[in-house]
Design an enzyme around this catalytic site. Structure first.
Site, PDB file in Angstrom:
ATOM      1  CG  ASP A   1     -99.526  50.318  40.946  1.00 60.86           C
ATOM      2  OD1 ASP A   1     -98.520  49.702  40.555  1.00 60.86           O
ATOM      3  OD2 ASP A   1     -99.847  50.393  42.140  1.00 60.86           O
TER       4      ASP A   1
ATOM      5  CG  ASN B   1    -103.349  53.886  52.373  1.00 57.99           C
ATOM      6  OD1 ASN B   1    -103.004  52.829  51.817  1.00 57.99           O
ATOM      7  ND2 ASN B   1    -103.469  55.024  51.719  1.00 57.99           N
TER       8      ASN B   1
ATOM      9  CG  HIS C   1    -102.345  51.587  48.662  1.00 56.25           C
ATOM     10  ND1 HIS C   1    -101.662  52.781  48.784  1.00 56.25           N
ATOM     11  CD2 HIS C   1    -101.397  50.667  48.370  1.00 56.25           C
ATOM     12  CE1 HIS C   1    -100.379  52.568  48.571  1.00 56.25           C
ATOM     13  NE2 HIS C   1    -100.185  51.298  48.321  1.00 56.25           N
TER      14      HIS C   1
ATOM     15  CD  GLU D   1    -103.720  55.898  48.157  1.00 54.97           C
ATOM     16  OE1 GLU D   1    -103.664  54.906  48.913  1.00 54.97           O
ATOM     17  OE2 GLU D   1    -102.792  56.719  48.077  1.00 54.97           O
TER      18      GLU D   1
HETATM   19  C1  GLP Z   1     -96.733  50.789  46.363  1.00 55.58           C
HETATM   20  C2  GLP Z   1     -97.416  50.130  45.170  1.00 55.58           C
HETATM   21  C3  GLP Z   1     -98.325  49.044  45.610  1.00 55.58           C
HETATM   22  C4  GLP Z   1     -97.562  48.139  46.548  1.00 55.58           C
HETATM   23  C5  GLP Z   1     -97.201  48.879  47.783  1.00 55.58           C
HETATM   24  C6  GLP Z   1     -96.602  48.007  48.878  1.00 55.58           C
HETATM   25  O1  GLP Z   1     -97.531  51.736  46.969  1.00 55.58           O
HETATM   26  N1  GLP Z   1     -98.171  51.025  44.377  1.00 55.58           N
HETATM   27  O2  GLP Z   1     -98.814  48.344  44.492  1.00 55.58           O
HETATM   28  O3  GLP Z   1     -98.355  47.035  46.835  1.00 55.58           O
HETATM   29  O4  GLP Z   1     -96.296  49.869  47.360  1.00 55.58           O
HETATM   30  O5  GLP Z   1     -95.220  48.033  48.877  1.00 55.58           O
HETATM   31  P1  GLP Z   1     -94.257  47.089  49.703  1.00 55.58           P
HETATM   32  O6  GLP Z   1     -94.225  45.783  48.971  1.00 55.58           O
HETATM   33  O7  GLP Z   1     -92.937  47.792  49.653  1.00 55.58           O
HETATM   34  O8  GLP Z   1     -94.810  46.954  51.052  1.00 55.58           O
END
Ligand code: GLP
Length: 242
Positions: free
Chosen positions: A67, A136, A138, A143
């Site tokens: 993303d 949430n 995702h 989402e």
């Molecule tokens: C962001 C990214 C996701 C990622 C998420 C979790 O929202 N778009 O792809 O998986 O963060 O982040 P963390 O690894 O800091 O928990």
């Protein structure tokens, strides 16, 4: 689904890194699906060390990121392209032209999404897809919603996601409201999925995603349908699993 919970950060990191390294040893031309977020950073560091010690090469590999934010200026330190260059690509022997991150500044975002899917179709399937987990539920930036989208698409970011990511920006207002993300269909096409989750604050969503009902209201729950998922958790994230 194989779920492992680690007491020590070093074990979390070495288990994740060794999955990627052994894949590259058996298949140097691997297609890697990569993620941003805090959870994979230690693993990326270990991969850099191993690459610099000559223990693994990315020279024939290619990568596709999940993303990217829409509208952050090129070179913005919070763009996911910047993150990947800074945390991994600039320090290993991967060819930059073989690394792919959706372009969140494309003049025609719809065309950019179709182009990204066409590349994935032509060069995929992804051999190993790294995923993090949003508070949430995702994955990528898919989402929770009444329905989910299969292919790469533009998505409006929910307030919960923007608030969680605000720590990286001067203020909440600076967090983009949209992103481009691979869809759940593309994610589930990967041959193997490596889900990485760290932190107590993720314990409830980890339980819902891995043990709760499969529902579009928790996109990560769809991983329960995939035949080859490895989940690495730290103790905090895994504390509600028996
Ligand atoms: C962001 C990214 C996701 C990622 C998420 C979790 O929202 N778009 O792809 O998986 O963060 O982040 P963390 O690894 O800091 O928990």
């Amino acid at each position: 689904m194989n779920i492992y919970t680690f007491k020590q950060e070093a074990d979390f990191v070495s288990t994740g890194a060794s999955l990627i390294v052994s894949l590259l040893h058996t298949k140097p031309r691997s297609v890697l699906g990569l993620a941003t977020g805090s959870s994979p950073i230690g693993i990326y560091k270990r991969l850099i060390e191993m690459n610099q010690q000559g223990l693994v090469s990315f020279a024939k590999a290619s990568s596709y990121n999940l993303d990217e934010y829409v509208g952050l200026p090129e070179g913005h330190p919070e763009s996911y392209r910047y993150f990947m260059n800074d945390k991994l690509f600039n320090h290993i022997d991967i060819k930059m032209e073989n690394t792919h991150v959706p372009n969140g500044n494309a003049a025609d975002l719809e065309a950019e999404c179709r182009k990204y899917d066409a590349m994935l179709e032509a060069n995929g399937p992804v051999d190993l897809q790294i995923l993090g987990l949003g508070h949430n539920g995702h994955i990528g930036f898919n989402e929770p919603d009444e329905s989910l989208v299969g292919g790469t698409h533009v998505v409006g970011l929910q307030e919960k996601t923007r608030t969680a990511n605000a720590r990286f920006f001067p203020s909440l207002d600076d967090v983009p409201t949209q992103a481009v993300t691979m869809g759940v269909g593309s994610i589930l096409k990967a041959r193997q999925i490596l889900l990485l989750v760290r932190g107590e604050d993720k314990a409830e969503i980890v339980k819902r995603a891995l043990k709760g009902p499969i529902t579009s209201q928790c996109p990560a729950s769809l991983l329960q349908c995939h035949p080859n998922v490895v989940v690495l958790l730290d103790q905090g994230a895994g504390r509600l699993l028996s």
